[in-house]
Design a protein around this motif. Structure first.
Motif, PDB file in Angstrom:
ATOM      1  N   ALA A 204       0.661  -1.164   0.134  1.00  0.00           N
ATOM      2  CA  ALA A 204       0.007  -0.103  -0.089  1.00  0.00           C
ATOM      3  C   ALA A 204       0.948   1.207   0.010  1.00  0.00           C
ATOM      4  N   ILE A 205       2.002   1.321   0.886  1.00  0.00           N
ATOM      5  CA  ILE A 205       2.902   2.602   0.845  1.00  0.00           C
ATOM      6  C   ILE A 205       3.503   2.816  -0.458  1.00  0.00           C
ATOM      7  N   THR A 206       4.054   1.606  -1.068  1.00  0.00           N
ATOM      8  CA  THR A 206       4.743   1.869  -2.425  1.00  0.00           C
ATOM      9  C   THR A 206       3.906   2.092  -3.439  1.00  0.00           C
ATOM     10  N   HIS A 207       2.551   1.815  -3.331  1.00  0.00           N
ATOM     11  CA  HIS A 207       1.550   1.857  -4.251  1.00  0.00           C
ATOM     12  C   HIS A 207       1.213   3.528  -4.327  1.00  0.00           C
ATOM     13  N   LEU A 208       0.597   3.973  -3.188  1.00  0.00           N
ATOM     14  CA  LEU A 208       0.390   5.187  -2.725  1.00  0.00           C
ATOM     15  C   LEU A 208       1.477   6.439  -3.147  1.00  0.00           C
ATOM     16  N   ARG A 209       2.677   5.910  -2.759  1.00  0.00           N
ATOM     17  CA  ARG A 209       3.968   7.036  -2.910  1.00  0.00           C
ATOM     18  C   ARG A 209       4.306   7.141  -4.505  1.00  0.00           C
TER      19      ARG A 209
ATOM     20  N   ILE B 195       2.030   6.785  -7.047  1.00  0.00           N
ATOM     21  CA  ILE B 195       1.032   7.625  -7.544  1.00  0.00           C
ATOM     22  C   ILE B 195       0.810   9.239  -7.260  1.00  0.00           C
ATOM     23  N   GLY B 196       1.854   9.515  -6.116  1.00  0.00           N
ATOM     24  CA  GLY B 196       1.979  11.071  -5.724  1.00  0.00           C
ATOM     25  C   GLY B 196       1.357  11.284  -4.336  1.00  0.00           C
ATOM     26  N   PHE B 197       0.758  10.249  -3.441  1.00  0.00           N
ATOM     27  CA  PHE B 197       0.140  10.745  -2.233  1.00  0.00           C
ATOM     28  C   PHE B 197       1.493  10.645  -1.282  1.00  0.00           C
ATOM     29  N   ASN B 198       1.226  11.090   0.066  1.00  0.00           N
ATOM     30  CA  ASN B 198       2.182  11.023   1.334  1.00  0.00           C
ATOM     31  C   ASN B 198       1.564  10.149   2.254  1.00  0.00           C
ATOM     32  N   ILE B 199       2.197   9.320   2.897  1.00  0.00           N
ATOM     33  CA  ILE B 199       1.701   8.416   4.108  1.00  0.00           C
ATOM     34  C   ILE B 199       1.542   9.217   5.169  1.00  0.00           C
ATOM     35  N   GLY B 200       0.479   8.996   5.973  1.00  0.00           N
ATOM     36  CA  GLY B 200       0.258   9.657   7.203  1.00  0.00           C
ATOM     37  C   GLY B 200       0.383   8.708   8.514  1.00  0.00           C
ATOM     38  N   LYS B 201      -0.671   8.723   9.279  1.00  0.00           N
ATOM     39  CA  LYS B 201      -0.566   7.682  10.443  1.00  0.00           C
ATOM     40  C   LYS B 201      -0.956   6.365  10.129  1.00  0.00           C
TER      41      LYS B 201
ATOM     42  N   LEU C   9      -8.252  13.052  -4.745  1.00  0.00           N
ATOM     43  CA  LEU C   9      -7.734  13.674  -3.763  1.00  0.00           C
ATOM     44  C   LEU C   9      -6.644  14.532  -4.517  1.00  0.00           C
ATOM     45  N   PRO C  10      -6.311  15.669  -3.999  1.00  0.00           N
ATOM     46  CA  PRO C  10      -5.075  16.512  -4.889  1.00  0.00           C
ATOM     47  C   PRO C  10      -3.689  15.784  -4.455  1.00  0.00           C
ATOM     48  N   LYS C  11      -2.773  15.829  -5.528  1.00  0.00           N
ATOM     49  CA  LYS C  11      -1.453  15.084  -5.582  1.00  0.00           C
ATOM     50  C   LYS C  11      -1.007  15.795  -4.252  1.00  0.00           C
ATOM     51  N   ASN C  12      -0.193  14.811  -3.491  1.00  0.00           N
ATOM     52  CA  ASN C  12       0.681  15.020  -2.286  1.00  0.00           C
ATOM     53  C   ASN C  12      -0.360  14.955  -0.985  1.00  0.00           C
ATOM     54  N   SER C  13      -1.596  14.681  -1.298  1.00  0.00           N
ATOM     55  CA  SER C  13      -2.240  14.755  -0.024  1.00  0.00           C
ATOM     56  C   SER C  13      -1.877  13.418   0.961  1.00  0.00           C
ATOM     57  N   GLU C  14      -1.982  13.645   2.311  1.00  0.00           N
ATOM     58  CA  GLU C  14      -1.599  12.727   3.104  1.00  0.00           C
ATOM     59  C   GLU C  14      -2.550  11.930   3.599  1.00  0.00           C
ATOM     60  N   ILE C  15      -2.432  10.340   3.222  1.00  0.00           N
ATOM     61  CA  ILE C  15      -3.423   9.388   3.493  1.00  0.00           C
ATOM     62  C   ILE C  15      -2.842   8.646   4.804  1.00  0.00           C
ATOM     63  N   ASP C  16      -4.076   8.475   5.933  1.00  0.00           N
ATOM     64  CA  ASP C  16      -3.627   7.653   6.968  1.00  0.00           C
ATOM     65  C   ASP C  16      -4.282   6.116   6.450  1.00  0.00           C
ATOM     66  N   LEU C  17      -3.622   5.216   7.182  1.00  0.00           N
ATOM     67  CA  LEU C  17      -3.589   3.823   6.704  1.00  0.00           C
ATOM     68  C   LEU C  17      -4.461   3.213   7.962  1.00  0.00           C
ATOM     69  N   ILE C  18      -5.585   2.505   7.834  1.00  0.00           N
ATOM     70  CA  ILE C  18      -6.022   1.597   8.923  1.00  0.00           C
ATOM     71  C   ILE C  18      -5.791   0.178   8.458  1.00  0.00           C
ATOM     72  N   LEU C  19      -5.074  -0.473   9.428  1.00  0.00           N
ATOM     73  CA  LEU C  19      -4.405  -1.933   9.496  1.00  0.00           C
ATOM     74  C   LEU C  19      -4.949  -2.700  10.441  1.00  0.00           C
ATOM     75  N   GLY C  20      -4.599  -4.105  10.178  1.00  0.00           N
ATOM     76  CA  GLY C  20      -5.129  -5.029  11.233  1.00  0.00           C
ATOM     77  C   GLY C  20      -3.856  -5.452  11.987  1.00  0.00           C
ATOM     78  N   ASP C  21      -4.203  -5.703  13.199  1.00  0.00           N
ATOM     79  CA  ASP C  21      -3.116  -5.927  14.206  1.00  0.00           C
ATOM     80  C   ASP C  21      -2.513  -7.208  14.402  1.00  0.00           C
ATOM     81  N   GLY C  22      -3.360  -8.159  13.755  1.00  0.00           N
ATOM     82  CA  GLY C  22      -2.805  -9.535  13.821  1.00  0.00           C
ATOM     83  C   GLY C  22      -3.198 -10.568  14.651  1.00  0.00           C
ATOM     84  N   LYS C  23      -4.371 -10.093  15.702  1.00  0.00           N
ATOM     85  CA  LYS C  23      -4.634 -10.537  17.103  1.00  0.00           C
ATOM     86  C   LYS C  23      -6.134 -11.078  16.592  1.00  0.00           C
ATOM     87  N   GLN C  24      -6.534 -12.188  17.292  1.00  0.00           N
ATOM     88  CA  GLN C  24      -7.907 -12.629  17.013  1.00  0.00           C
ATOM     89  C   GLN C  24      -8.307 -12.971  18.356  1.00  0.00           C
TER      90      GLN C  24
END
Length: 79
Positions: free
Chosen positions: A23-28, A30-36, A64-79
């Motif tokens: 996700a980080i590689t793809h977003l960067r 195409i021109g987005f920045n990674i947030g939290k 979204l405009p290029k260079n926008s900061e996108i926050d990612l919601i990720l799984g924690d690996g616990k069930q």
């Protein structure tokens, strides 16, 4: 020569089910920045479960405009 007053808009890709690294590689690329990173309870560790822009959930195809900061919601690996 004219200078644009803002960046052009880019469509947000569908990254659900992809890994954090993909996700980080793809977003960067195409021109987005990674947030939290936010983690939610999910069996998949570091798997994308959603995205946010300025606190609002994003859907695939949202523009979204290029260079926008996108926050990612990720799984924690616990069930």
């Amino acid at each position: 020569t004219l200078n644009p007053s803002k960046y052009r808009d880019i469509g947000v890709p569908d990254l659900s089910g992809r890994t954090k690294r993909q996700a980080i590689t793809h977003l960067r690329s195409i021109g987005f920045n990674i947030g939290k990173f936010t983690y939610v309870k999910d069996i998949g560790k570091d798997v994308v479960r959603g995205m946010r822009y300025k606190g609002k959930r994003l859907k695939a195809g949202h523009k979204l405009p290029k260079n926008s900061e996108i926050d990612l919601i990720l799984g924690d690996g616990k069930q």
